[in-house]
Motif scaffolding. Structure first.
Motif, mmCIF file in Angstrom:
data_model
loop_
_atom_site.group_PDB
_atom_site.id
_atom_site.type_symbol
_atom_site.label_atom_id
_atom_site.label_comp_id
_atom_site.label_asym_id
_atom_site.label_seq_id
_atom_site.Cartn_x
_atom_site.Cartn_y
_atom_site.Cartn_z
ATOM 1 N N SER A 193 0.816 -1.223 0.000
ATOM 2 C CA SER A 193 0.000 0.000 0.000
ATOM 3 C C SER A 193 0.843 1.264 0.000
ATOM 4 O O SER A 193 0.323 2.359 -0.254
ATOM 5 C CB SER A 193 -0.941 0.006 1.219
ATOM 6 O OG SER A 193 -0.200 0.149 2.423
ATOM 7 N N THR A 194 2.134 1.135 0.267
ATOM 8 C CA THR A 194 3.007 2.320 0.268
ATOM 9 C C THR A 194 3.408 2.743 -1.138
ATOM 10 O O THR A 194 4.015 3.800 -1.314
ATOM 11 C CB THR A 194 4.289 2.054 1.086
ATOM 12 O OG1 THR A 194 5.038 0.989 0.471
ATOM 13 C CG2 THR A 194 3.947 1.659 2.516
ATOM 14 N N ARG A 196 3.554 4.361 -4.654
ATOM 15 C CA ARG A 196 3.118 5.656 -5.199
ATOM 16 C C ARG A 196 2.839 6.696 -4.117
ATOM 17 O O ARG A 196 2.218 7.719 -4.385
ATOM 18 C CB ARG A 196 1.883 5.489 -6.095
ATOM 19 C CG ARG A 196 2.090 4.519 -7.251
ATOM 20 C CD ARG A 196 0.847 4.447 -8.128
ATOM 21 N NE ARG A 196 1.012 3.455 -9.186
ATOM 22 C CZ ARG A 196 0.698 2.175 -9.047
ATOM 23 N NH1 ARG A 196 0.185 1.752 -7.904
ATOM 24 N NH2 ARG A 196 0.880 1.329 -10.035
ATOM 25 N N THR A 197 3.244 6.427 -2.887
ATOM 26 C CA THR A 197 3.048 7.406 -1.809
ATOM 27 C C THR A 197 4.353 8.082 -1.422
ATOM 28 O O THR A 197 4.380 8.860 -0.475
ATOM 29 C CB THR A 197 2.441 6.725 -0.560
ATOM 30 O OG1 THR A 197 3.371 5.757 -0.046
ATOM 31 C CG2 THR A 197 1.131 6.038 -0.900
ATOM 32 N N GLN A 198 5.427 7.743 -2.141
ATOM 33 C CA GLN A 198 6.756 8.276 -1.834
ATOM 34 C C GLN A 198 7.101 8.060 -0.352
ATOM 35 O O GLN A 198 7.393 9.008 0.376
ATOM 36 C CB GLN A 198 6.838 9.760 -2.189
ATOM 37 C CG GLN A 198 6.608 10.022 -3.672
ATOM 38 C CD GLN A 198 6.712 11.489 -4.034
ATOM 39 O OE1 GLN A 198 6.676 12.365 -3.168
ATOM 40 N NE2 GLN A 198 6.831 11.764 -5.327
ATOM 41 N N PRO A 199 7.079 6.807 0.095
ATOM 42 C CA PRO A 199 7.317 6.529 1.518
ATOM 43 C C PRO A 199 8.777 6.716 1.901
ATOM 44 O O PRO A 199 9.678 6.665 1.056
ATOM 45 C CB PRO A 199 6.908 5.056 1.641
ATOM 46 C CG PRO A 199 7.221 4.483 0.289
ATOM 47 C CD PRO A 199 6.897 5.569 -0.688
#
Length: 229
Positions: A193-194, A196-199
């Motif tokens: 789930s991380t 494309r969230t630039q974690p």
């Protein structure tokens, strides 16, 4: 109409598609049937640009993939940074041959599919081992078979609590392995789930370590459907 020669591609996608039925002809010399038209095709698409489908070639073997890739100019191949595939070893082998510099990526759909299959296999194996038979409608673990393969983030919290309580209420040798497999699957979904969230890299490292640690601590036997480390 597909382009005669596609433009530059940074992220290439490769997948198979079934098209029609195979065609066979009788080979008099070999004394056997040979395929004249394969029902399986391989599609190449641009995942980072706007070109869409680049090509579709007949067959789904290594030669079919490398044949199209090596037919592109070397400058075109050098610009491919990553290739997204399913877990097909044919595609992996072809990319290693034709695009050795590219990063190989497995798409999320197939990773999640494999994780859910692992949970289902553990549930079935535990029922067979502990109950001495296949699952029945009266078995609590069978009743929640669909809920076990759904993402906990997409169901109400009370349903998740009920699932955990039900598994913990079963005999430990039956419920504990299923719960461990389900928790590992959820750890993997948290990691995916991380995207494309630039974690933060450290956050990804913690999630990945949690997933590996849970799998290692479960003592569940490895099988063809278990998510590999």
């Amino acid at each position: 109409m597909l382009p005669a020669e596609p433009g530059p591609v940074a992220v290439l996608g490769i997948d198979e598609v079934r098209r029609g039925k195979p065609h066979w002809t009788w080979d008099e010399q070999a004394g056997s049937w040979t395929t004249t038209a394969d029902r399986w095709h391989v599609g190449f698409c641009d995942l980072s640009g706007g070109q869409g489908l680049l090509a579709q070639v007949e067959g789904r073997n290594t030669a079919a993939v490398t044949g199209w890739l090596t037919g592109r100019p070397q400058a075109w191949r050098d610009q491919v940074q990553a290739v997204a595939i399913d877990m097909c070893t044919v595609f992996k082998s072809a990319i290693r041959q034709a695009l050795p510099h590219a990063v190989l990526v497995v798409d999320h759909f197939h990773v999640v599919q494999l994780a859910n299959r692992a949970v289902t296999e553990v549930r079935r194996r535990m029922t067979l081992t502990q109950r001495g038979r296949r699952g029945r409608g009266s078995d609590p673990e069978w009743q929640m078979r669909n809920r076990l393969t759904r993402s906990a983030a997409r169901v109400p919290g009370k349903h998740v609590d009920r699932l955990v309580d039900t598994l913990q209420a079963l005999p430990a040798k039956l419920g504990a392995p299923i719960l461990a497999a389900w928790n590992a699957k959820e750890d993997l979904l948290d990691l995916l789930s991380t995207a494309r969230t630039q974690p933060d890299r450290e956050h990804v490292h913690r999630l990945l370590h949690r997933f590996y640690a849970r799998c290692a601590a479960s003592d569940l036997p490895h099988g063809p459907g278990v998510v590999p480390a």
